[in-house]
Design an enzyme around this catalytic site. Sequence first.
Site, PDB file in Angstrom:
ATOM      1  CE  LYS A  70     -10.631   0.918  11.349  1.00 56.63           C
ATOM      2  NZ  LYS A  70      -9.900   1.372  10.163  1.00 56.63           N
ATOM      3  CE  LYS A 108      -8.202  -2.818  14.243  1.00 59.18           C
ATOM      4  NZ  LYS A 108      -7.205  -3.436  13.393  1.00 59.18           N
ATOM      5  CG  ASP A 156      -6.939  -4.823   5.667  1.00 58.25           C
ATOM      6  OD1 ASP A 156      -6.647  -4.845   6.881  1.00 58.25           O
ATOM      7  OD2 ASP A 156      -7.350  -3.800   5.086  1.00 58.25           O
ATOM      8  CG  ASN A 214      -0.218  -0.099   2.498  1.00 58.84           C
ATOM      9  OD1 ASN A 214       0.573   0.776   2.812  1.00 58.84           O
ATOM     10  ND2 ASN A 214      -0.433  -1.173   3.262  1.00 58.84           N
TER      11      ASN A 214
HETATM   12  O1  C5P Z   1      -8.082  -3.120  10.973  1.00 61.69           O
HETATM   13  P1  C5P Z   1      -7.832  -1.735  10.489  1.00 61.69           P
HETATM   14  O2  C5P Z   1      -6.805  -1.670   9.392  1.00 61.69           O
HETATM   15  O3  C5P Z   1      -9.068  -1.044  10.127  1.00 61.69           O
HETATM   16  O4  C5P Z   1      -7.219  -0.954  11.764  1.00 61.69           O
HETATM   17  C1  C5P Z   1      -6.160  -0.078  11.738  1.00 61.69           C
HETATM   18  C2  C5P Z   1      -5.352  -0.193  12.981  1.00 61.69           C
HETATM   19  O5  C5P Z   1      -5.058  -1.535  13.295  1.00 61.69           O
HETATM   20  C3  C5P Z   1      -3.985   0.460  12.852  1.00 61.69           C
HETATM   21  O6  C5P Z   1      -3.568   0.844  14.138  1.00 61.69           O
HETATM   22  C4  C5P Z   1      -3.130  -0.687  12.326  1.00 61.69           C
HETATM   23  O7  C5P Z   1      -1.753  -0.494  12.600  1.00 61.69           O
HETATM   24  C5  C5P Z   1      -3.697  -1.870  13.071  1.00 61.69           C
HETATM   25  N1  C5P Z   1      -3.680  -3.122  12.330  1.00 61.69           N
HETATM   26  C6  C5P Z   1      -2.922  -4.177  12.771  1.00 61.69           C
HETATM   27  N2  C5P Z   1      -2.949  -5.365  12.112  1.00 61.69           N
HETATM   28  C7  C5P Z   1      -3.698  -5.525  11.001  1.00 61.69           C
HETATM   29  C8  C5P Z   1      -4.479  -4.455  10.530  1.00 61.69           C
HETATM   30  C9  C5P Z   1      -4.440  -3.273  11.218  1.00 61.69           C
HETATM   31  O8  C5P Z   1      -2.214  -4.028  13.787  1.00 61.69           O
HETATM   32  N3  C5P Z   1      -3.689  -6.666  10.375  1.00 61.69           N
END
Ligand code: C5P
Length: 397
Positions: free
Chosen positions: A339, A343, A279, A210
């Site tokens: 989020k 999380k 992702d 990305n």
């Molecule tokens: O899951 P998402 O990408 O929406 O969430 C973003 C947050 O989660 C950021 O802090 C990113 O560093 C973390 N993240 C992570 N592991 C992933 C995806 C996102 O630690 N696989």
Amino acid sequence: MSDLANKRIVLGMTGGIACYKICELVRRMTERGATVDVVMTEAATHFITPVTMQALSGRPVFVDQWDPRVPNNMAHINLTRGADAILVAPASTDFMAKLAHGLADDLLATLCVARACPLLIVPAMNREMWANPATQRNAAQLRADGVTLLGPTEGDQACGEVGSGRMLEPHEILEDLIAYFQPKALAGKRVLVTAGPTSEPIDPVRVLTNVSSGKMGYAIARAAREAGAEVTLVSGPTALAAPRGVRRIDVTTAHDMLDAVMGRADSADIFIAVAAVADWRVKEVSASKLKKTDGGAPPVLEFVQNPDILGTVAALPRPPYCVGFAAETEDLARHAAEKRARKGVPLLVGNLAQEVLGRDDTTLVLYDDAGEHPLPRSSKLAAARQLVAEIARRVAA
Ligand code: C5P
């Protein structure tokens, strides 16, 4: 760029070929808002002239203890009162010996003894001179006396030899000086930061990644270090240099990043997940390059979801204080709240992707139990410092 605004620095120069690098340092210090009063020993003037330093600092340069321009003949007192620090760069073997013994036989040595402000010195000398037991004794004595030593480092020396004793580069001295003045809100804390993109292989020559530059995560690692924390930065592939004093661990894939983080999460006090983790990854990575054929069908890739690093750390039995990031293209508040809950983290930092990706400035919005707290738009480093202060306040509470 105004990191040194309102700072008055007495910059002492002693005799050494590294004097030529101090021209650049003075430029950068004044550019960042510092008022720089240069004081040179007689030996330093054999390498660089006072005229050069006067032109660069825009202020009179002092060499002589008996300078007739000083009406009360007390340059050693006048210069240090009101100064935020004395920085001696380069600091020669001889000057360190003088300082360690409190000698005051020229203007610079006298004002160091007469100072009422912190003293930082940047040693620069031949490797044998640095390794000499007398110099090492003096360095230890100076540290014990509360003097801050910046460097020296190792590498090629002007004399043609290679070893320890080389002066830090001007940009490193500048970074250390700026850090010195930052509040130490995270002293004694261990901070783990992820930054940059991850890169997921498709075949030996192709990857899925990305557009994250890593700038925000690196700025946060730097700000945490400046605040006195011991910082480990787990970084995906970026073109950035690690901030000074930060331990960087390079990783490529989300799985590598998870491994690197989980090996350190237990001992961290604070975990800040800034990385733009891919992702998905390709389910079957091809061992050989996927070949394109004329008129042939393009490959069909099957994806699987990557582990959630932040979610995994936040679910530990005794997690560090966890901070997540959300870069969204719209509806920031709703996505950020969702989020944060998903999380299970106390603090989530949101920003709009189109306004921040790859740029040097950013607008951060903090989301926590008390609601939404926008920070003013600023450089990523200034925003990182504000965020670190906010995190420190919450951790202390
Ligand atoms: O899951 P998402 O990408 O929406 O969430 C973003 C947050 O989660 C950021 O802090 C990113 O560093 C973390 N993240 C992570 N592991 C992933 C995806 C996102 O630690 N696989």
